[in-house]
Design a protein around this motif. Sequence first.
Motif, PDB file in Angstrom:
ATOM      1  N   VAL A  47       1.535   6.309  27.790  1.00 25.56           N
ATOM      2  CA  VAL A  47       0.553   5.784  26.824  1.00 25.56           C
ATOM      3  C   VAL A  47       0.640   6.453  25.447  1.00 25.56           C
ATOM      4  O   VAL A  47       0.738   5.763  24.428  1.00 25.56           O
ATOM      5  N   TRP A  48       0.598   7.776  25.394  1.00 29.30           N
ATOM      6  CA  TRP A  48       0.491   8.446  24.079  1.00 29.30           C
ATOM      7  C   TRP A  48       1.859   8.599  23.419  1.00 29.30           C
ATOM      8  O   TRP A  48       2.846   8.968  24.069  1.00 29.30           O
ATOM      9  N   VAL A  49       1.892   8.345  22.141  1.00 25.52           N
ATOM     10  CA  VAL A  49       3.131   8.506  21.369  1.00 25.52           C
ATOM     11  C   VAL A  49       3.342  10.004  21.118  1.00 25.52           C
ATOM     12  O   VAL A  49       2.439  10.677  20.607  1.00 25.52           O
ATOM     13  N   PRO A  50       4.511  10.535  21.463  1.00 26.68           N
ATOM     14  CA  PRO A  50       4.745  11.970  21.245  1.00 26.68           C
ATOM     15  C   PRO A  50       5.069  12.274  19.776  1.00 26.68           C
ATOM     16  O   PRO A  50       5.442  11.379  19.010  1.00 26.68           O
ATOM     17  N   ALA A  51       4.928  13.534  19.417  1.00 21.98           N
ATOM     18  CA  ALA A  51       5.104  13.942  18.017  1.00 21.98           C
ATOM     19  C   ALA A  51       6.511  13.656  17.518  1.00 21.98           C
ATOM     20  O   ALA A  51       6.704  13.351  16.342  1.00 21.98           O
ATOM     21  N   ASP A  52       7.500  13.710  18.405  1.00 21.43           N
ATOM     22  CA  ASP A  52       8.883  13.566  17.941  1.00 21.43           C
ATOM     23  C   ASP A  52       9.434  12.150  18.165  1.00 21.43           C
ATOM     24  O   ASP A  52      10.638  11.937  18.183  1.00 21.43           O
ATOM     25  N   ALA A  53       8.537  11.158  18.325  1.00 25.97           N
ATOM     26  CA  ALA A  53       9.003   9.806  18.668  1.00 25.97           C
ATOM     27  C   ALA A  53       9.801   9.167  17.531  1.00 25.97           C
ATOM     28  O   ALA A  53      10.753   8.442  17.758  1.00 25.97           O
ATOM     29  N   ASP A  54       9.427   9.444  16.286  1.00 28.42           N
ATOM     30  CA  ASP A  54       9.964   8.647  15.182  1.00 28.42           C
ATOM     31  C   ASP A  54       9.723   9.420  13.891  1.00 28.42           C
ATOM     32  O   ASP A  54       8.595   9.846  13.621  1.00 28.42           O
ATOM     33  N   SER A  55      10.751   9.563  13.066  1.00 22.09           N
ATOM     34  CA  SER A  55      10.567  10.374  11.854  1.00 22.09           C
ATOM     35  C   SER A  55       9.563   9.723  10.894  1.00 22.09           C
ATOM     36  O   SER A  55       8.823  10.405  10.192  1.00 22.09           O
ATOM     37  N   LYS A  56       9.500   8.382  10.842  1.00 22.26           N
ATOM     38  CA  LYS A  56       8.553   7.716   9.934  1.00 22.26           C
ATOM     39  C   LYS A  56       7.146   7.647  10.518  1.00 22.26           C
ATOM     40  O   LYS A  56       6.183   7.414   9.815  1.00 22.26           O
ATOM     41  N   GLY A  57       7.075   7.774  11.836  1.00 25.67           N
ATOM     42  CA  GLY A  57       5.794   7.524  12.488  1.00 25.67           C
ATOM     43  C   GLY A  57       5.126   8.769  13.028  1.00 25.67           C
ATOM     44  O   GLY A  57       4.391   8.708  14.009  1.00 25.67           O
TER      45      GLY A  57
ATOM     46  N   PHE B 116       0.807  -1.223   0.000  1.00 22.94           N
ATOM     47  CA  PHE B 116       0.000   0.000   0.000  1.00 22.94           C
ATOM     48  C   PHE B 116       0.846   1.282   0.000  1.00 22.94           C
ATOM     49  O   PHE B 116       0.390   2.328   0.457  1.00 22.94           O
ATOM     50  N   GLY B 117       2.086   1.160  -0.432  1.00 20.92           N
ATOM     51  CA  GLY B 117       2.960   2.343  -0.495  1.00 20.92           C
ATOM     52  C   GLY B 117       3.284   2.902   0.879  1.00 20.92           C
ATOM     53  O   GLY B 117       3.595   4.093   1.014  1.00 20.92           O
ATOM     54  N   LEU B 118       3.254   2.043   1.921  1.00 22.77           N
ATOM     55  CA  LEU B 118       3.386   2.550   3.276  1.00 22.77           C
ATOM     56  C   LEU B 118       4.729   2.319   3.987  1.00 22.77           C
ATOM     57  O   LEU B 118       4.901   2.836   5.093  1.00 22.77           O
ATOM     58  N   PRO B 119       5.674   1.564   3.417  1.00 21.20           N
ATOM     59  CA  PRO B 119       6.859   1.227   4.205  1.00 21.20           C
ATOM     60  C   PRO B 119       7.595   2.435   4.783  1.00 21.20           C
ATOM     61  O   PRO B 119       8.150   2.346   5.871  1.00 21.20           O
ATOM     62  N   ASP B 120       7.581   3.547   4.065  1.00 25.06           N
ATOM     63  CA  ASP B 120       8.297   4.722   4.582  1.00 25.06           C
ATOM     64  C   ASP B 120       7.605   5.348   5.776  1.00 25.06           C
ATOM     65  O   ASP B 120       8.096   6.306   6.361  1.00 25.06           O
ATOM     66  N   ARG B 121       6.447   4.821   6.110  1.00 22.18           N
ATOM     67  CA  ARG B 121       5.696   5.388   7.228  1.00 22.18           C
ATOM     68  C   ARG B 121       5.578   4.395   8.381  1.00 22.18           C
ATOM     69  O   ARG B 121       4.821   4.601   9.310  1.00 22.18           O
ATOM     70  N   GLN B 122       6.329   3.308   8.283  1.00 21.27           N
ATOM     71  CA  GLN B 122       6.270   2.302   9.356  1.00 21.27           C
ATOM     72  C   GLN B 122       7.182   2.716  10.506  1.00 21.27           C
ATOM     73  O   GLN B 122       8.402   2.756  10.366  1.00 21.27           O
ATOM     74  N   PRO B 123       6.607   3.008  11.680  1.00 17.80           N
ATOM     75  CA  PRO B 123       7.447   3.418  12.799  1.00 17.80           C
ATOM     76  C   PRO B 123       8.404   2.291  13.190  1.00 17.80           C
ATOM     77  O   PRO B 123       8.060   1.108  13.073  1.00 17.80           O
ATOM     78  N   ALA B 124       9.584   2.658  13.657  1.00 15.95           N
ATOM     79  CA  ALA B 124      10.601   1.654  13.991  1.00 15.95           C
ATOM     80  C   ALA B 124      10.085   0.674  15.053  1.00 15.95           C
ATOM     81  O   ALA B 124      10.435  -0.504  15.044  1.00 15.95           O
ATOM     82  N   ALA B 125       9.238   1.154  15.950  1.00 19.16           N
ATOM     83  CA  ALA B 125       8.770   0.286  17.042  1.00 19.16           C
ATOM     84  C   ALA B 125       7.682  -0.687  16.589  1.00 19.16           C
ATOM     85  O   ALA B 125       7.323  -1.600  17.333  1.00 19.16           O
ATOM     86  N   LEU B 126       7.147  -0.481  15.375  1.00 18.01           N
ATOM     87  CA  LEU B 126       6.053  -1.346  14.924  1.00 18.01           C
ATOM     88  C   LEU B 126       6.617  -2.536  14.156  1.00 18.01           C
ATOM     89  O   LEU B 126       6.628  -2.571  12.920  1.00 18.01           O
TER      90      LEU B 126
END
Length: 448
Positions: free
Chosen positions: A277-287, A173-183
């Motif tokens: 609990v909440w993922v912060p905005a700066d957690a991951d460049s892809k995510g 689905f053209g999504l690999p560049d958006r996969q967060p490292a933790a996922l």
Amino acid sequence: MTSTQYLRDQPSETETEATPPPAKTGRTQVSRRGLLGVAGAGLVGLAAGAAGGYALGTEETTESPQSPGTRTYPFYGEHQAGILTPVQDRLHFAAFDVITSSRGELVQLLKEWTVAAARMTQGLGAGEIGPTSGPYGAPPDDTGEAIGLPPAGLTITFGFGPTLFRKEGKSRFGLPDRQPAALERLPHFPADNLDPQRSDGDLCVQACADDPQIAVHAVRNLARIAFGRAAIRWSQLGFGRTSSTSTSQATPRNLMGFKDGTMNVKAEDPAAVDEHVWVPADADSKGQWLAGGSYLVVRRINMTIEIWDRQPLSEQERIIGRTKAEGAPLTGGSEFSQPDFTLTGSDDEPLVAADAHVRMVHASNNGGAKMLRRGYNFVDGSDGLGRMDAGLFFLAYVRDPGKQFIPIQMKLGLGDGLSEYLQHTGSALFAIPPGIAQGEYVGQPLFA
Ligand code: HEM
């Protein structure tokens, strides 16, 4: 089935003429509560959810004054409902495989799921026409088993698994560049005995309600809507919540008979919720799309209940590290007292044993890591030898699974006294996108 085909199931102009014309009010929105004669409450609930947008994001943290049956929680908000929402009594959880390869069809599915979920959480049918109206020659747009039932505090929470982004090394689905490292798929932990048919998934739906039929109705209708685009990979029913997520709730018990959820992260502690609990905005460049969302760790944990039931009370308490009656730490005090892991008994042995569950998982022994647990008991029948297929369907929301779950579970698998009575039979990790405002669809920032 494409969205166009789905829409075709709804009445065309000709078909509508062939069926009795809809009444000016009501027919296009079959309200289950309307059928119960409390439609007014329903409209208030829908208006609150619909108009709420981000402003109502915190409302889910407080118990509604409505009775459990008529209670509704806003669908729209800064965060998805079903995380901080005081844990309802029943669960139907489903993991889906996406079977279309079209990104457009996936997005269309998420749009249709959003509309249906927003409706069902407010006590309406899944579709606008309803289970018993519409063209006689076409399947209804709601399955009907919720007719006459109140909304029962239904929340529907959606998530995305690692395989939505990449599967067997191939981009989807053209999504690999958006996969967060933790996922990433959770690692294999010591003593795991995972059933692949109860593990993983591209999408997940967590439906929680105070009525099991309402939770099942929600998942079933979402599965029906997904036909041809996504299919249920595995699912799990749960009962008797094993955690509280609000200080307004009493601590429930798991199937080992112990209070569970005492030290949980609670909605009334926003600093802890933000930190854990909440993922912060700066957690991951892809995510970055996940900012304000969370990660959901799912583990189906079987208990060898028959063996546990033959252990003396003293041994059961030693293994947990808390009293069975009150749930107080074995170092004294009451349920909410902090355990003192330095205290020893007359035999110089620690009062909370070295392999006691609460010692292994307590934040002070894990670099401050906490999680928001939201699990349920399950009993899926029994085997031919009279042993119950039962345990705890562990659900935990965390900001970073690599810090808050993986190292702790690794420790538990190696040395937790409790693990002798457990077998992990299912496992999955999902990214839970943030909440949405009305007019948006769930996960929209991922596809933007
Ligand atoms: C069937 C499996 C399990 C059972 C029966 C169980 C039972 C319990 C009980 C009775 C408590 C004490 C009450 C409380 O503070 O909630 C507890 C606490 C806790 N459990 Fe578990 N648990 C299980 C699995 C897990 C797993 C897999 C994890 C994470 C890897 C976990 C993490 C925690 C945490 C973080 C606490 C809070 C400890 C504290 O801060 O004192 N548990 N569990």
